[in-house]
Design an enzyme around this catalytic site. Sequence first.
Site, PDB file in Angstrom:
ATOM      1  N   GLU A 172      19.564 -69.977 -25.572  1.00 31.19           N
ATOM      2  CA  GLU A 172      20.980 -70.130 -25.147  1.00 31.19           C
ATOM      3  C   GLU A 172      21.842 -69.232 -25.865  1.00 31.19           C
ATOM      4  O   GLU A 172      22.908 -69.728 -26.656  1.00 31.19           O
ATOM      5  CB  GLU A 172      21.501 -71.580 -24.842  1.00 31.19           C
ATOM      6  CG  GLU A 172      20.711 -71.951 -23.788  1.00 31.19           C
ATOM      7  CD  GLU A 172      21.329 -73.444 -23.628  1.00 31.19           C
ATOM      8  OE1 GLU A 172      22.519 -73.901 -24.251  1.00 31.19           O
ATOM      9  OE2 GLU A 172      21.234 -74.119 -22.640  1.00 31.19           O
ATOM     10  N   GLU A 358      14.997 -75.221 -19.081  1.00 32.20           N
ATOM     11  CA  GLU A 358      15.595 -76.625 -19.533  1.00 32.20           C
ATOM     12  C   GLU A 358      16.343 -76.936 -18.161  1.00 32.20           C
ATOM     13  O   GLU A 358      17.040 -76.287 -17.717  1.00 32.20           O
ATOM     14  CB  GLU A 358      16.698 -76.569 -20.501  1.00 32.20           C
ATOM     15  CG  GLU A 358      16.240 -76.659 -21.933  1.00 32.20           C
ATOM     16  CD  GLU A 358      17.302 -76.241 -22.823  1.00 32.20           C
ATOM     17  OE1 GLU A 358      18.581 -76.834 -22.617  1.00 32.20           O
ATOM     18  OE2 GLU A 358      17.235 -75.833 -24.216  1.00 32.20           O
TER      19      GLU A 358
HETATM   20  C1  GBH Z   1      21.510 -77.011 -24.181  1.00 29.77           C
HETATM   21  O1  GBH Z   1      22.742 -76.524 -24.050  1.00 29.77           O
HETATM   22  C2  GBH Z   1      20.792 -76.947 -25.280  1.00 29.77           C
HETATM   23  O2  GBH Z   1      19.698 -75.954 -25.165  1.00 29.77           O
HETATM   24  C3  GBH Z   1      19.955 -78.309 -25.591  1.00 29.77           C
HETATM   25  O3  GBH Z   1      19.752 -78.145 -27.134  1.00 29.77           O
HETATM   26  C4  GBH Z   1      21.050 -79.422 -25.443  1.00 29.77           C
HETATM   27  O4  GBH Z   1      20.554 -80.657 -25.858  1.00 29.77           O
HETATM   28  C5  GBH Z   1      21.296 -79.637 -23.931  1.00 29.77           C
HETATM   29  O5  GBH Z   1      21.386 -78.176 -23.161  1.00 29.77           O
HETATM   30  C6  GBH Z   1      22.026 -80.650 -23.479  1.00 29.77           C
HETATM   31  O6  GBH Z   1      23.307 -80.225 -23.816  1.00 29.77           O
HETATM   32  O7  GBH Z   1      30.907 -78.237 -17.042  1.00 29.77           O
HETATM   33  O8  GBH Z   1      32.466 -77.150 -18.693  1.00 29.77           O
HETATM   34  O9  GBH Z   1      31.590 -79.557 -19.199  1.00 29.77           O
HETATM   35  C7  GBH Z   1      23.405 -76.953 -22.863  1.00 29.77           C
HETATM   36  C8  GBH Z   1      24.762 -75.892 -22.784  1.00 29.77           C
HETATM   37  C9  GBH Z   1      26.959 -76.173 -22.432  1.00 29.77           C
HETATM   38  C10 GBH Z   1      25.468 -76.672 -20.329  1.00 29.77           C
HETATM   39  C11 GBH Z   1      28.266 -77.198 -21.744  1.00 29.77           C
HETATM   40  C12 GBH Z   1      26.538 -77.656 -19.835  1.00 29.77           C
HETATM   41  C13 GBH Z   1      28.717 -77.856 -19.354  1.00 29.77           C
HETATM   42  C14 GBH Z   1      29.925 -76.945 -19.265  1.00 29.77           C
HETATM   43  N1  GBH Z   1      25.685 -76.621 -22.096  1.00 29.77           N
HETATM   44  N2  GBH Z   1      27.804 -77.136 -20.191  1.00 29.77           N
HETATM   45  S1  GBH Z   1      31.277 -78.085 -18.507  1.00 29.77           S
END
Ligand code: GBH
Length: 449
Positions: A172, A358
């Site tokens: 990511e 993921e």
């Molecule tokens: C991943 O990041 C990571 O790779 C992992 O390490 C982590 O534990 C896992 O996901 C869970 O978080 O709808 O506006 O609230 C995830 C990146 C960024 C995905 C925020 C979901 C939500 C945006 N995330 N997003 S919002």
Amino acid sequence: DVVPPLPDLPRFPAGFGWGAATAAFQIEGSPTADGKGASIWDEFVARPGAIRDGSTADVACDSYRRFREDTDLLAWLGMRDYRFSIAWPRIQPDGVGPALAAGLDHYDAVVDDLLAAGVRPVPTLYHWDLPLALQQRGGWTNPEIVERFAEYTGLVVQRLADRVPTWITINEPVMTTLQGYGTGELAPGLQLMQNAVPTAHLQLLAHATAAQVIKSIRSDARVGVSNNHALVVAASDDEADVIAADTFDRLYNRVFSDPLLLGEYPDLGPLGGRPDVPAEHLAAIAGSCDFYGLNFYNAIRIGAADPRHTGLPFEMLDFADVPVTGFGWPIRPDDFREVLVDMHRRYGRALPPITITENGCSFPDGQGDSKLVDLDRVNYLHGHLTAVAAAIEQGVNVTGYYVWSLLDNFEWADGYTQRFGLTHVDFDNGTRTPRLSAHWLRDQLTAQR
Ligand code: GBH
């Protein structure tokens, strides 16, 4: 309590790669064992107020010591593949120079344990835990990082490639760029706002250079990157909202997928136009993935905003009347199908096979659902896997799927307040207990065979 009848998965293609994923910093603990150096996450966690529950990852799941239990869980689940990450500061404590033998020995033992249990190891080389010493030299803003990452990659791959054909370079890059260097919500906690965009390019160039290193050591290796994709939904049909959503889509998704698959950056318009980089960099990045790792969590709703307020021409809005995960992330499984079909349409023959590296959901710790009888997670996984099957039906080549996550773990800035595991972890004593979702998935995978 009586468990209602659980849903069945549609049939997946023969040979579909079922797996589960974790990341080193989130599960390993043992932050200074055997000469390990500090990472940017060790430093970030120590900042007052940085982590929601004030916790640290000093123990987490204790997987540095208990990795054999994790292997046993994967084998019991019937997983073909395990995506885990390698902690760079265990290999090079200061991010430069020769490898620490103990670090390589550790991952060598992890790989052998997995293979002995019939599980294929799929390491991620970088899942956010940059050696702190490299951050002190600018981290992902210093072009030197490309050479450093190549050197580190060579050390790891030379040791493991005889048994490991499949590699993920970077997890990511979008989160590192936007939240690590842009807004400061993740380590290294910098607030460069749109000036963070060059860190996207250096991550892609580091990925492409690492891919060459891996191929030079094992020519039949398969290399990918894991990009987080969000479906971007405009708040309305108004032209301003549609343009704002398109700008956000370019910044969040296409800054990473366009150069990898088309060899060019999208025009970011008000956020700095089209990144101006040397043509030879683009040539190296284009086509550098043998498979496209795609992480999916949710859609993001975007409306137009006055840049005089936040400096940005868009704002993130809530979806009305949608169920949400413990994090408050909207649950709309068909968005996953749409993301996959959009990728297939946009990139066509330039898109290699997709692996979902993921997908999963969190619920807070507590009673009932969040503890062991996680019906909400069964429904989430069922809905999202059904969406993957529908995308495959529509012609998208998806060859594997990793659940995030095998275990409850240290959820970055949210500490232990969100639990993503198929397996419950008691953080007081490390005990792992498979949840209902684990039993359900195990039965479903048996039925797929
Ligand atoms: C991943 O990041 C990571 O790779 C992992 O390490 C982590 O534990 C896992 O996901 C869970 O978080 O709808 O506006 O609230 C995830 C990146 C960024 C995905 C925020 C979901 C939500 C945006 N995330 N997003 S919002």
